[in-house]
Design a protein around this motif. Structure first.
Motif, PDB file in Angstrom:
ATOM      1  N   ALA A 194      36.324  28.822 -12.631  1.00 35.38           N
ATOM      2  CA  ALA A 194      37.186  29.935 -13.017  1.00 35.38           C
ATOM      3  C   ALA A 194      38.611  29.506 -13.340  1.00 35.38           C
ATOM      4  O   ALA A 194      39.313  30.196 -14.080  1.00 35.38           O
ATOM      5  N   GLU A 195      39.063  28.384 -12.794  1.00 39.21           N
ATOM      6  CA  GLU A 195      40.439  27.946 -12.946  1.00 39.21           C
ATOM      7  C   GLU A 195      40.466  26.535 -13.535  1.00 39.21           C
ATOM      8  O   GLU A 195      39.833  25.631 -13.009  1.00 39.21           O
ATOM      9  N   ASN A 196      41.172  26.356 -14.633  1.00 44.45           N
ATOM     10  CA  ASN A 196      41.183  25.079 -15.361  1.00 44.45           C
ATOM     11  C   ASN A 196      39.752  24.583 -15.615  1.00 44.45           C
ATOM     12  O   ASN A 196      39.382  23.465 -15.242  1.00 44.45           O
ATOM     13  N   PRO A 197      38.933  25.408 -16.248  1.00 46.18           N
ATOM     14  CA  PRO A 197      37.510  25.076 -16.378  1.00 46.18           C
ATOM     15  C   PRO A 197      37.237  23.817 -17.198  1.00 46.18           C
ATOM     16  O   PRO A 197      36.271  23.098 -16.906  1.00 46.18           O
ATOM     17  N   ASP A 198      38.040  23.540 -18.234  1.00 44.86           N
ATOM     18  CA  ASP A 198      37.821  22.319 -19.002  1.00 44.86           C
ATOM     19  C   ASP A 198      38.063  21.079 -18.149  1.00 44.86           C
ATOM     20  O   ASP A 198      37.301  20.096 -18.224  1.00 44.86           O
ATOM     21  N   LEU A 199      39.106  21.131 -17.343  1.00 42.06           N
ATOM     22  CA  LEU A 199      39.381  20.014 -16.439  1.00 42.06           C
ATOM     23  C   LEU A 199      38.246  19.869 -15.435  1.00 42.06           C
ATOM     24  O   LEU A 199      37.792  18.742 -15.155  1.00 42.06           O
ATOM     25  N   PHE A 200      37.763  20.970 -14.896  1.00 43.36           N
ATOM     26  CA  PHE A 200      36.663  20.930 -13.934  1.00 43.36           C
ATOM     27  C   PHE A 200      35.407  20.351 -14.573  1.00 43.36           C
ATOM     28  O   PHE A 200      34.691  19.548 -13.955  1.00 43.36           O
ATOM     29  N   TRP A 201      35.138  20.739 -15.806  1.00 47.47           N
ATOM     30  CA  TRP A 201      33.985  20.184 -16.529  1.00 47.47           C
ATOM     31  C   TRP A 201      34.117  18.665 -16.641  1.00 47.47           C
ATOM     32  O   TRP A 201      33.163  17.928 -16.378  1.00 47.47           O
ATOM     33  N   LEU A 374      18.189  18.122 -12.019  1.00 51.72           N
ATOM     34  CA  LEU A 374      19.199  17.644 -12.979  1.00 51.72           C
ATOM     35  C   LEU A 374      18.749  17.823 -14.415  1.00 51.72           C
ATOM     36  O   LEU A 374      19.578  17.880 -15.332  1.00 51.72           O
ATOM     37  N   ASN A 375      17.422  17.899 -14.642  1.00 47.14           N
ATOM     38  CA  ASN A 375      16.911  18.089 -15.997  1.00 47.14           C
ATOM     39  C   ASN A 375      17.039  19.530 -16.470  1.00 47.14           C
ATOM     40  O   ASN A 375      16.870  19.805 -17.653  1.00 47.14           O
ATOM     41  N   GLU A 376      17.352  20.443 -15.560  1.00 42.36           N
ATOM     42  CA  GLU A 376      17.307  21.863 -15.893  1.00 42.36           C
ATOM     43  C   GLU A 376      18.658  22.558 -15.874  1.00 42.36           C
ATOM     44  O   GLU A 376      18.770  23.691 -16.329  1.00 42.36           O
ATOM     45  N   SER A 377      19.686  21.916 -15.317  1.00 42.64           N
ATOM     46  CA  SER A 377      20.970  22.585 -15.154  1.00 42.64           C
ATOM     47  C   SER A 377      21.566  22.974 -16.504  1.00 42.64           C
ATOM     48  O   SER A 377      21.636  22.167 -17.424  1.00 42.64           O
ATOM     49  N   ASP A 378      21.983  24.221 -16.611  1.00 41.94           N
ATOM     50  CA  ASP A 378      22.680  24.656 -17.819  1.00 41.94           C
ATOM     51  C   ASP A 378      24.173  24.835 -17.542  1.00 41.94           C
ATOM     52  O   ASP A 378      24.942  25.173 -18.427  1.00 41.94           O
ATOM     53  N   ASP A 379      24.571  24.623 -16.275  1.00 40.76           N
ATOM     54  CA  ASP A 379      25.987  24.710 -15.922  1.00 40.76           C
ATOM     55  C   ASP A 379      26.713  23.481 -16.442  1.00 40.76           C
ATOM     56  O   ASP A 379      27.817  23.549 -16.941  1.00 40.76           O
ATOM     57  N   GLY A 380      26.047  22.365 -16.333  1.00 36.71           N
ATOM     58  CA  GLY A 380      26.524  21.131 -16.932  1.00 36.71           C
ATOM     59  C   GLY A 380      27.811  20.608 -16.353  1.00 36.71           C
ATOM     60  O   GLY A 380      28.382  21.124 -15.421  1.00 36.71           O
ATOM     61  N   GLY A 381      28.234  19.569 -16.947  1.00 39.31           N
ATOM     62  CA  GLY A 381      29.419  18.836 -16.583  1.00 39.31           C
ATOM     63  C   GLY A 381      29.376  17.592 -17.428  1.00 39.31           C
ATOM     64  O   GLY A 381      28.398  17.345 -18.144  1.00 39.31           O
ATOM     65  N   ARG A 450      34.405  15.116 -26.273  1.00 38.44           N
ATOM     66  CA  ARG A 450      35.038  16.219 -25.539  1.00 38.44           C
ATOM     67  C   ARG A 450      35.873  15.655 -24.384  1.00 38.44           C
ATOM     68  O   ARG A 450      36.975  16.134 -24.111  1.00 38.44           O
ATOM     69  N   LEU A 451      35.365  14.632 -23.713  1.00 35.22           N
ATOM     70  CA  LEU A 451      36.131  13.988 -22.647  1.00 35.22           C
ATOM     71  C   LEU A 451      37.429  13.397 -23.186  1.00 35.22           C
ATOM     72  O   LEU A 451      38.484  13.497 -22.541  1.00 35.22           O
ATOM     73  N   GLN A 452      37.368  12.799 -24.358  1.00 36.89           N
ATOM     74  CA  GLN A 452      38.586  12.228 -24.952  1.00 36.89           C
ATOM     75  C   GLN A 452      39.627  13.310 -25.246  1.00 36.89           C
ATOM     76  O   GLN A 452      40.832  13.091 -25.061  1.00 36.89           O
ATOM     77  N   ARG A 453      39.168  14.467 -25.698  1.00 38.44           N
ATOM     78  CA  ARG A 453      40.102  15.560 -25.980  1.00 38.44           C
ATOM     79  C   ARG A 453      40.751  16.079 -24.701  1.00 38.44           C
ATOM     80  O   ARG A 453      41.954  16.357 -24.666  1.00 38.44           O
ATOM     81  N   ILE A 454      39.962  16.201 -23.627  1.00 33.26           N
ATOM     82  CA  ILE A 454      40.516  16.683 -22.358  1.00 33.26           C
ATOM     83  C   ILE A 454      41.435  15.622 -21.758  1.00 33.26           C
ATOM     84  O   ILE A 454      42.479  15.953 -21.174  1.00 33.26           O
ATOM     85  N   LYS A 455      41.087  14.358 -21.937  1.00 32.78           N
ATOM     86  CA  LYS A 455      41.959  13.278 -21.484  1.00 32.78           C
ATOM     87  C   LYS A 455      43.318  13.373 -22.186  1.00 32.78           C
ATOM     88  O   LYS A 455      44.375  13.216 -21.565  1.00 32.78           O
ATOM     89  N   ALA A 456      43.305  13.634 -23.480  1.00 30.86           N
ATOM     90  CA  ALA A 456      44.559  13.754 -24.232  1.00 30.86           C
ATOM     91  C   ALA A 456      45.401  14.924 -23.744  1.00 30.86           C
ATOM     92  O   ALA A 456      46.635  14.891 -23.803  1.00 30.86           O
ATOM     93  N   GLN A 457      44.748  15.958 -23.234  1.00 33.57           N
ATOM     94  CA  GLN A 457      45.477  17.121 -22.727  1.00 33.57           C
ATOM     95  C   GLN A 457      46.116  16.833 -21.371  1.00 33.57           C
ATOM     96  O   GLN A 457      47.272  17.212 -21.134  1.00 33.57           O
TER      97      GLN A 457
END
Length: 484
Positions: A194-201, A374-381, A450-457
């Protein structure tokens, strides 16, 4: 601390000179401890698990709070210092230590708080797996962690993390509910869905690239306190039969059962008959956290009398520490592993032959069953690799000062033989210091950009680079890291 100039590694090739007065100013702003070579506690602070790691920092800070961490991160950023984070110090690549730089040793932040009604555990970044397991098992609860109790919780979780409960509940990162984190700008933040979700991902698999976590909050599950588990072994002459049984067992195993195939020389341990010491064996390590263990493990009985059989009812915390003796601190460790999408029949003889070549008094080779949640999670990370159903590879281990060339060669040769069976992904926590940026990108595949973009942020200047580094999007040259 005597008056002198400290030469500390910078973010490039330069050295940054810091006077002892400047270091003392930093020290007075900390509740924790600042150490330099020769200080009491220094040797333990710079010790890591893999003896191949030769990096040594110039300064170590042992924080006791998130505010301490924020102070150090800002100090490193302001002075352009090479910074690393040491949790349990168990990472094989040695990313805990900034060679010549500044290391945050989190070992004094080792508290665990369990809320059994909310089914949550809050763990400090210096915690080892044993700390969390012992606390949660008092309530008959557990979260997904690894399978060596002296591993650090932080590094394991941030790189994904798998263990005996992965088939039931996914990666360790899948069970992360929230973190408190100090980002590269020195701010203390909370990250969750819920809070800083991109960072949490990004934190759920992206390693230490995005900040210094100062508190982990894990989801808990009903497990134990007694499970059925242990290890049994047969002569390597029976390897074909045992590995075929392993393949059959994993094809039908309920998620409460995790099984690991191991090939190695039998250790000279009290539970091994003396005539089998240092003879090649094939073992099956199992952990059944459900109620149907006797029926589910029936195929093992068809293999005949084992050399030894330690499988039975035991506390879950005992299962979690069973492999500790195989991976003590202070040995040279050289690993290569791959995720597998399946376990075809033709893989087994390939693995068998390579594993027997790797076998030495301390080395071992494994196939670890992962398939399930782990093969079924749609929450991801960011951890990705949702197509992995097994992980397999070779652990070359030898004492300091001994010649490990033959072992390293055998590990590399075996790895090359199993790579055609790989998903194309690999486990970032098993990468070596020698592995390059491409190998790290392969660990993430579709999530890497996507990780590279969040790293840049969150870390545009790549302050946090002593890790399996993900350089910020738009950065033209690979980030340098110095760790062993």
């Amino acid at each position: 601390m005597s008056t002198r100039m400290f030469e500390v590694a910078g973010l490039g090739d330069e050295r940054v000179g810091l006077t002892s007065a400047r270091i003392e100013q930093l020290s007075t702003r900390l509740e924790g401890t600042l150490l330099a070579a020769g200080d009491e506690g220094w040797d333990e602070a710079v010790m890591v698990w893999n003896a191949m790691v030769t990096a040594t920092p110039t300064l170590v800070v042992q924080p006791v709070s998130a505010q301490d961490v924020a102070t150090v991160v800002r100090f490193a950023a302001d002075h352009g210092l090479l910074l690393s984070i040491k949790g349990g110090g168990h990472n094989i690549a040695g990313t805990a230590l900034a060679d010549g730089g500044l290391t945050l040793d989190m070992s004094r932040m080792r508290e665990v708080t369990v809320d059994p009604s909310a089914r949550l555990a809050h763990a400090g970044p210096g915690c080892l797996l044993q700390d969390v397991d012992r606390a949660t098992q008092q309530h008959g609860l557990a979260t997904v962690l690894g399978f060596v109790s002296e591993t650090g919780v932080a590094g394991l979780t941030l790189g994904g993390g798998f263990g005996y409960l992965t088939r039931r509940f996914g990666w360790a990162a899948d069970n992360l509910e929230e973190v408190e984190i100090v980002t590269a700008d020195g701010r203390i933040r909370t990250a969750s869905r819920a809070e800083n979700p991109d960072l949490f991902w990004a934190l759920r698999g992206g390693g230490g690239n995005f900040g210094v976590v100062t508190r982990f909050t894990f989801r808990l599950h009903d497990v134990g306190p007694v499970i059925t588990g242990g290890l049994a072994a047969w002569s390597a002459d029976q390897a074909d039969e045992v590995l075929a049984t392993y393949r059959e067992l994993t094809a039908s195993a309920p998620r409460e059962l995790t099984a690991v195939a191991i090939v190695r020389l039998a250790p000279p341990a009290p539970f091994v008959p003396e005539e089998w010491h240092l003879k090649p064996v094939v073992g099956l390590l199992v952990c059944h956290s459900g109620t149907t263990a006797e029926a589910d493990l029936a195929p093992l009985r068809a293999l005949g009398e084992p050399i030894f059989n330690l499988i039975g009812a035991k506390p879950y915390v005992a299962q979690q520490s069973m492999l500790d003796a195989m991976e003590p601190k202070g040995l040279n460790q050289y690993w290569k592993a791959e995720f597998l999408p399946r376990l075809p029949g033709e893989y087994l003889p390939t693995f068998r032959d390579a594993a027997l070549d790797v076998a030495s008094p301390l080395s071992f080779s494994v196939i670890f069953h992962l398939a399930g949640a782990l093969n079924e999670s749609d929450d991801g990370g960011a951890v990705g690799n949702r197509d992995a159903r097994f992980i397999s590879g070779f652990s070359g281990v030898w004492p300091p000062r001994a010649d490990g060339d033959r072992i390293v060669g055998a590990v590399r040769e075996g790895w090359e033989k199993i790579r055609p069976f790989s998903t194309g992904g690999n486990y970032v926590n098993f990468q070596l210091a020698e592995d390059d940026t491409d190998r790290t990108a392969d660990a993430y595949r579709g999530t890497y950009e996507r990780l590279q973009r969040i790293k840049a942020q969150y870390d545009p200047d790549n302050l946090l680079r002593v890790n399996r580094n993900i350089r910020p999007m738009g950065r033209s040259a690979p980030a340098e890291h110095r760790a062993g």
